[in-house]
Write an enzyme that holds these catalytic residues in place. Sequence first.
Site, PDB file in Angstrom:
ATOM      1  N   PRO A 292     -69.311 -34.597  -7.379  1.00 28.17           N
ATOM      2  CA  PRO A 292     -68.347 -35.609  -6.932  1.00 28.17           C
ATOM      3  C   PRO A 292     -67.018 -35.054  -6.406  1.00 28.17           C
ATOM      4  O   PRO A 292     -66.117 -35.805  -6.115  1.00 28.17           O
ATOM      5  CB  PRO A 292     -68.106 -36.433  -8.190  1.00 28.17           C
ATOM      6  CG  PRO A 292     -68.253 -35.450  -9.300  1.00 28.17           C
ATOM      7  CD  PRO A 292     -69.356 -34.511  -8.862  1.00 28.17           C
ATOM      8  N   GLY A 293     -66.880 -33.742  -6.316  1.00 24.55           N
ATOM      9  CA  GLY A 293     -65.697 -33.184  -5.673  1.00 24.55           C
ATOM     10  C   GLY A 293     -64.657 -32.594  -6.590  1.00 24.55           C
ATOM     11  O   GLY A 293     -63.558 -32.262  -6.129  1.00 24.55           O
ATOM     12  N   ASP A 355     -73.005 -24.669  -6.417  1.00 24.21           N
ATOM     13  CA  ASP A 355     -73.208 -25.364  -7.694  1.00 24.21           C
ATOM     14  C   ASP A 355     -74.613 -25.953  -7.661  1.00 24.21           C
ATOM     15  O   ASP A 355     -74.815 -27.112  -7.301  1.00 24.21           O
ATOM     16  CB  ASP A 355     -72.148 -26.457  -7.849  1.00 24.21           C
ATOM     17  CG  ASP A 355     -72.026 -26.936  -9.281  1.00 24.21           C
ATOM     18  OD1 ASP A 355     -72.940 -26.667 -10.079  1.00 24.21           O
ATOM     19  OD2 ASP A 355     -71.033 -27.608  -9.606  1.00 24.21           O
ATOM     20  N   CYS A 408     -74.954 -25.895 -14.665  1.00 22.53           N
ATOM     21  CA  CYS A 408     -74.537 -26.476 -15.950  1.00 22.53           C
ATOM     22  C   CYS A 408     -75.734 -26.487 -16.895  1.00 22.53           C
ATOM     23  O   CYS A 408     -75.986 -27.454 -17.600  1.00 22.53           O
ATOM     24  CB  CYS A 408     -73.945 -27.875 -15.767  1.00 22.53           C
ATOM     25  SG  CYS A 408     -74.957 -29.005 -14.802  1.00 22.53           S
TER      26      CYS A 408
END
Length: 465
Positions: A292-293, A355, A408
């Site tokens: 989401p930035g 990511d 993650c």
Amino acid sequence: MQDQPRKTLSKPNRTTSAKPADNSVALLDIKPDSLAFSLAGAAQAVAYVLEGTALPQALSKVFAQTDAQPQARGAIQDISYRTMRQVGKVDALLKAMTNKTPEPALLYGLLCCALTLLVRNEGEEAPYEDFVVVDQAVNAASSNSHMVFAKGMVNAVLRRYLREKDELLKLVSKQPAAVWNYPQWWVDQTKAAWPQDWQTILNAGNVAPPMTLRVNQRQTSPQAYLALLAEHGIAASQIGPVAIKLKKPMPVQLIPGFEDGMVSVQDAAAQLAAPLLDIAPGMRVLDACAAPGGKTGHLLELADIDLLALDVDPVRIEKIHNNLARLKLFGTIKDGDASRSGWWDRKPFDRILADVPCTASGVVRRHPDSRWLRRKTDTAQLAALSTRILDNLWRMLAPGGKMLMVTCSIWPAESELQAAAFAERHGAIRLAAPGQLLPSLGNPSDPDNEHDGLFYALFQKPMQN
């Protein structure tokens, strides 16, 4: 990628009906500021999750259906997240107290939510008085045409739990899913990866995470912002270079300076990403899989760079736009698949933040529904997708440039094994980086050091001869 719920839970094991749609959350004769209203809303959200919908999307559907106001939304969300962290235990308790799985899904969800509020660990503060939970759960059942027939059963089950809780909890304590609140395959995979730490890791995933802020250094400093929080009576501490942990989470609308871009919500581990890339003004930087930035904003806070934020999900791309607008920062945002190159203009990047997709096993405390929505096979599938993304992005990196791989995940197939194989495949120079961070609850010597379980690997592309 969304998957089906685990097969061992009662509700997904159904073979008939009970789809929790058709406005089944519509409530009659119930106050919108009551616990009954919040329980009914949370029950619907839980039912949606157990049918295969991610919790954030499930909550959005519930909020739209009920027209819940901010206070009720907060309560519904809190109960839903609490429940997803305890589904294994409350499911086992329901099986012990009922002859068959409660139907429909909404009723099952209500019982899960109510039991979650009644089941407490030693020393844990009760969110509501026991009698209030029982009374309001019965009211929630009575308010809905899909559950009103079972209001007597709701009352009987919850009261039985209160009468026999010691015996019932002892009974279900022999079941791994009830003890750990994870599917068995998740427990096994964590134990295999981290034989010395697996219990700490699993426990960390069952605790609500802290609320950590990232101070926008273009606007203020951590010390100045801590002073601002103190002026507003908000207790907080600094736990990283620009990381501030609030003593108690709160709605972002109440955080001083949030709407003006003074701070962003970002876990302390995630705040390590942008500084590792060692960016400088004028560099051409790619933030792949950017939504989401959060990391996008951090990169732009650090230097005046030519940044491209890429993501394949148009809905999530809107969140990047919103985040940058709030921060008053500017970058190019594009809809594109990082595993393909149709979006690339053939100009190399000086820095790439990758990511990559993973099972999110390191942030399960923030996404407690994911443990029930994931399948064991997801690890290999997502690792294969990440391989394609990393290989594709590497050819877009300028000689001498750096690429940061972030996941993650706490599982080696998605983290260290992936990074090692990538470096060998491409002859990449591996630079110093944190490697695997395990989910942390803090410790007596460093109680503020609470962070998610992220993995970092930094690579440099050799200069061409």
